[in-house]
Motif scaffolding. Structure first.
Motif, PDB file in Angstrom:
ATOM      1  N   ALA A 154       0.818  -1.210   0.000  1.00  0.00           N
ATOM      2  CA  ALA A 154       0.000   0.000   0.000  1.00  0.00           C
ATOM      3  C   ALA A 154       0.851   1.259   0.000  1.00  0.00           C
ATOM      4  O   ALA A 154       0.352   2.353  -0.310  1.00  0.00           O
ATOM      5  N   ARG A 155       2.132   1.149   0.365  1.00  0.00           N
ATOM      6  CA  ARG A 155       3.027   2.316   0.416  1.00  0.00           C
ATOM      7  C   ARG A 155       4.114   2.266  -0.647  1.00  0.00           C
ATOM      8  O   ARG A 155       5.035   3.082  -0.642  1.00  0.00           O
ATOM      9  N   GLN A 156       4.040   1.311  -1.520  1.00  0.00           N
ATOM     10  CA  GLN A 156       5.113   1.088  -2.504  1.00  0.00           C
ATOM     11  C   GLN A 156       4.659   1.498  -3.899  1.00  0.00           C
ATOM     12  O   GLN A 156       3.760   0.892  -4.475  1.00  0.00           O
ATOM     13  N   MET A 157       5.278   2.531  -4.418  1.00  0.00           N
ATOM     14  CA  MET A 157       4.934   2.987  -5.769  1.00  0.00           C
ATOM     15  C   MET A 157       5.224   1.875  -6.771  1.00  0.00           C
ATOM     16  O   MET A 157       6.244   1.208  -6.691  1.00  0.00           O
ATOM     17  N   GLY A 158       4.269   1.681  -7.694  1.00  0.00           N
ATOM     18  CA  GLY A 158       4.424   0.655  -8.698  1.00  0.00           C
ATOM     19  C   GLY A 158       3.728  -0.636  -8.326  1.00  0.00           C
ATOM     20  O   GLY A 158       3.560  -1.513  -9.174  1.00  0.00           O
ATOM     21  N   SER A 159       3.303  -0.753  -7.061  1.00  0.00           N
ATOM     22  CA  SER A 159       2.614  -1.970  -6.660  1.00  0.00           C
ATOM     23  C   SER A 159       1.148  -1.908  -7.105  1.00  0.00           C
ATOM     24  O   SER A 159       0.578  -0.835  -7.317  1.00  0.00           O
ATOM     25  N   ARG A 160       0.527  -3.042  -7.201  1.00  0.00           N
ATOM     26  CA  ARG A 160      -0.872  -3.119  -7.651  1.00  0.00           C
ATOM     27  C   ARG A 160      -1.802  -2.390  -6.684  1.00  0.00           C
ATOM     28  O   ARG A 160      -2.660  -1.601  -7.085  1.00  0.00           O
ATOM     29  N   LEU A 161      -1.611  -2.644  -5.387  1.00  0.00           N
ATOM     30  CA  LEU A 161      -2.489  -2.061  -4.387  1.00  0.00           C
ATOM     31  C   LEU A 161      -2.340  -0.542  -4.339  1.00  0.00           C
ATOM     32  O   LEU A 161      -3.330   0.191  -4.274  1.00  0.00           O
ATOM     33  N   TYR A 162      -1.106  -0.065  -4.375  1.00  0.00           N
ATOM     34  CA  TYR A 162      -0.896   1.386  -4.331  1.00  0.00           C
ATOM     35  C   TYR A 162      -1.544   2.061  -5.539  1.00  0.00           C
ATOM     36  O   TYR A 162      -2.161   3.136  -5.416  1.00  0.00           O
ATOM     37  N   GLY A 163      -1.443   1.452  -6.701  1.00  0.00           N
ATOM     38  CA  GLY A 163      -2.062   2.023  -7.896  1.00  0.00           C
ATOM     39  C   GLY A 163      -3.568   2.130  -7.764  1.00  0.00           C
ATOM     40  O   GLY A 163      -4.183   3.127  -8.194  1.00  0.00           O
ATOM     41  N   ILE A 164      -4.202   1.129  -7.160  1.00  0.00           N
ATOM     42  CA  ILE A 164      -5.668   1.153  -6.960  1.00  0.00           C
ATOM     43  C   ILE A 164      -6.047   2.287  -6.015  1.00  0.00           C
ATOM     44  O   ILE A 164      -6.988   3.060  -6.271  1.00  0.00           O
ATOM     45  N   LEU A 165      -5.294   2.406  -4.906  1.00  0.00           N
ATOM     46  CA  LEU A 165      -5.592   3.460  -3.938  1.00  0.00           C
ATOM     47  C   LEU A 165      -5.440   4.847  -4.557  1.00  0.00           C
ATOM     48  O   LEU A 165      -6.276   5.746  -4.339  1.00  0.00           O
ATOM     49  N   ALA A 166      -4.339   5.024  -5.294  1.00  0.00           N
ATOM     50  CA  ALA A 166      -4.079   6.342  -5.885  1.00  0.00           C
ATOM     51  C   ALA A 166      -5.174   6.727  -6.876  1.00  0.00           C
ATOM     52  O   ALA A 166      -5.640   7.880  -6.906  1.00  0.00           O
ATOM     53  N   LYS A 167      -5.593   5.780  -7.698  1.00  0.00           N
ATOM     54  CA  LYS A 167      -6.651   6.064  -8.681  1.00  0.00           C
ATOM     55  C   LYS A 167      -7.969   6.407  -7.988  1.00  0.00           C
ATOM     56  O   LYS A 167      -8.631   7.398  -8.325  1.00  0.00           O
ATOM     57  N   PHE A 168      -8.358   5.595  -7.045  1.00  0.00           N
ATOM     58  CA  PHE A 168      -9.622   5.820  -6.363  1.00  0.00           C
ATOM     59  C   PHE A 168      -9.614   7.148  -5.621  1.00  0.00           C
ATOM     60  O   PHE A 168     -10.587   7.907  -5.649  1.00  0.00           O
ATOM     61  N   ASP A 169      -8.506   7.447  -4.948  1.00  0.00           N
ATOM     62  CA  ASP A 169      -8.417   8.676  -4.171  1.00  0.00           C
ATOM     63  C   ASP A 169      -8.463   9.907  -5.082  1.00  0.00           C
ATOM     64  O   ASP A 169      -8.944  10.966  -4.671  1.00  0.00           O
ATOM     65  N   ALA A 170      -7.946   9.743  -6.321  1.00  0.00           N
ATOM     66  CA  ALA A 170      -7.964  10.858  -7.273  1.00  0.00           C
ATOM     67  C   ALA A 170      -9.287  10.949  -8.026  1.00  0.00           C
ATOM     68  O   ALA A 170      -9.470  11.842  -8.867  1.00  0.00           O
ATOM     69  N   SER A 185     -10.619  -0.351 -12.530  1.00  0.00           N
ATOM     70  CA  SER A 185     -11.031  -1.434 -13.425  1.00  0.00           C
ATOM     71  C   SER A 185     -11.631  -2.606 -12.654  1.00  0.00           C
ATOM     72  O   SER A 185     -11.415  -2.766 -11.442  1.00  0.00           O
ATOM     73  N   GLU A 186     -12.378  -3.444 -13.390  1.00  0.00           N
ATOM     74  CA  GLU A 186     -12.946  -4.648 -12.805  1.00  0.00           C
ATOM     75  C   GLU A 186     -11.844  -5.596 -12.324  1.00  0.00           C
ATOM     76  O   GLU A 186     -11.991  -6.266 -11.306  1.00  0.00           O
ATOM     77  N   ALA A 187     -10.754  -5.630 -13.099  1.00  0.00           N
ATOM     78  CA  ALA A 187      -9.638  -6.502 -12.704  1.00  0.00           C
ATOM     79  C   ALA A 187      -9.061  -6.063 -11.361  1.00  0.00           C
ATOM     80  O   ALA A 187      -8.701  -6.890 -10.513  1.00  0.00           O
ATOM     81  N   SER A 188      -8.982  -4.758 -11.145  1.00  0.00           N
ATOM     82  CA  SER A 188      -8.449  -4.248  -9.882  1.00  0.00           C
ATOM     83  C   SER A 188      -9.401  -4.553  -8.737  1.00  0.00           C
ATOM     84  O   SER A 188      -8.985  -4.888  -7.620  1.00  0.00           O
ATOM     85  N   ARG A 189     -10.694  -4.461  -8.997  1.00  0.00           N
ATOM     86  CA  ARG A 189     -11.676  -4.770  -7.960  1.00  0.00           C
ATOM     87  C   ARG A 189     -11.609  -6.260  -7.599  1.00  0.00           C
ATOM     88  O   ARG A 189     -11.726  -6.643  -6.428  1.00  0.00           O
ATOM     89  N   ALA A 190     -11.398  -7.084  -8.651  1.00  0.00           N
ATOM     90  CA  ALA A 190     -11.261  -8.520  -8.397  1.00  0.00           C
ATOM     91  C   ALA A 190     -10.006  -8.807  -7.571  1.00  0.00           C
ATOM     92  O   ALA A 190      -9.982  -9.719  -6.734  1.00  0.00           O
ATOM     93  N   TYR A 191      -8.981  -8.026  -7.796  1.00  0.00           N
ATOM     94  CA  TYR A 191      -7.731  -8.166  -7.025  1.00  0.00           C
ATOM     95  C   TYR A 191      -7.983  -7.921  -5.541  1.00  0.00           C
ATOM     96  O   TYR A 191      -7.473  -8.633  -4.681  1.00  0.00           O
TER      97      TYR A 191
END
Length: 354
Positions: free
Chosen positions: A21-37, A42-48
């Motif tokens: 969640a704190r690592q740039m480039g990770s899947r989870l961090y990318g989801i958080l950053a997108k949602f917060d912005a 994507s559906e794939a990210s939600r499935a993750y």
């Protein structure tokens, strides 16, 4: 984004216990950053999120829960996740401890195995005595003899001969030195008990060849004091071996005097002559040294033994002195000393000698 911002984002969505969640480039961090912005996820990210049991965050992204309710439920979810991670870490530590204990037990069993101990002892012996490959048919006896030397046990003459002539790779410098040392100790003890001067003479030679000429000097001093009335042959032998010990520590003047004393006591013995030949050569008195070596041969010294002495003293000398002696001896007798020819060949200019 700064690391403090990344930490704040992970804390905001209550996933700060997850490194991704704190690592740039990770899947989870990318989801958080997108949602917060406010960007679509994507559906794939939600499935993750579902696959990683982040149910509260998934519900928030789906719009099925508000942020306040998310915060309450996500805190409970995080606490449960952290508890499970703690349990998993403890179980992993226990498993590693179990495996380590099994490895230690297996190692202890291996180390206790007599065959393993035997192999390790053999490896140590071979390293100590600088031995490489040993022919299979010679292996058992060679190892047995090396163990005897390692234990300061004396070898039978037949065993020494077997090691020396059976396989040149078995009679290394280390083996020879160990043998000389054992012989020196044994013969010194015998001499102190019997006072037979020949035991002291032989012990002195072994001490010198074992790399302990100082002990030989001390021993022969005692022996000479105890044999003042002995036959000239005995005193000559003592003086000769004492002179060789002095030569080994570069006290050449004393070695020369002892060689001359030994020759005067036993003029027909070749041993004082070989000593004087070597000493004169090392004193750069090449003509005199050559003459003494020839006297040694006239008195029964084997040509091969004289050659061995010459090779040994040449090995101790600087290159310039070595070349000078080589040139002189070749000039005296090209056939006799043909083994001395240098790479420059027989046409090399003969040096002047005194």
């Amino acid at each position: 984004m700064l690391s403090s911002d990344r930490n704040s984002l992970a804390e905001k969505y209550l996933v700060d216990d997850l490194p991704g969640a704190r690592q740039m480039g990770s899947r989870l961090y990318g989801i958080l950053a997108k949602f917060d912005a406010g960007a679509p996820v994507s559906e794939a990210s939600r499935a993750y999120l579902l696959a990683n049991k982040l149910h509260c965050l998934h519900a928030l992204l789906e719009g099925r829960t508000g942020f306040d309710a998310f915060s309450r439920e996500a805190a409970i979810e995080r606490a449960h996740r952290m508890k499970m991670a703690e349990i998993a870490a403890s179980e992993a530590a226990d498993e590693e401890a179990r495996r380590k204990a099994e490895r230690v037990a297996a190692s202890a069993e291996i180390f206790a195995d007599p065959q393993y101990k035997r192999r390790q002892e053999v490896k140590q012996l071979k390293r100590r005595f600088n031995l490489g490959y040993i022919e299979p048919e010679r292996y058992p006896r060679t190892i047995r003899l090396l163990q005897s030397l390692a234990n300061d046990e004396r070898l039978q003459p037949k065993d020494v001969t077997w090691l020396q002539v059976g396989d040149e790779d078995c009679w290394t410098n280390e083996v020879a030195t160990a043998w000389h040392l054992v012989e020196a100790k044994v013969l010194t003890a015998v001499w102190r008990e019997t006072k037979d001067p020949w035991d002291a003479i032989n012990a002195s030679s072994h001490w010198r060849k074992a790399g302990n000429p100082e002990v030989a000097i001390s021993l022969t001093e005692e022996a000479l004091a105890a044999t003042e009335k002995s036959a000239p042959k005995v005193r000559s032998a003592l003086a000769t071996t004492r002179g060789a010990a002095f030569r080994a520590v570069d006290r050449l003047a004393e070695a020369k005097a002892l060689g001359e004393e030994a020759h005067a006591l036993a003029p027909n013995d070749y041993r004082p002559c070989t000593l004087l030949g070597a000493v004169h050569m090392e004193l750069n008195e090449i003509i005199a040294g050559h003459e003494w070596f020839m006297k040694a041969e006239e008195r029964g010294a084997a040509e091969a033994a004289v050659d061995h002495d010459i090779k040994a003293l040449l090995a101790r000398m600087p290159e310039a002195e070595r070349d000078r002696i080589r040139a002189f001896l070749l000039d005296q007798d090209p056939e006799r000393f043909a083994w001395l020819r240098s790479k420059r060949g027989p046409s090399h200019k003969i040096a002047q000698v005194r």
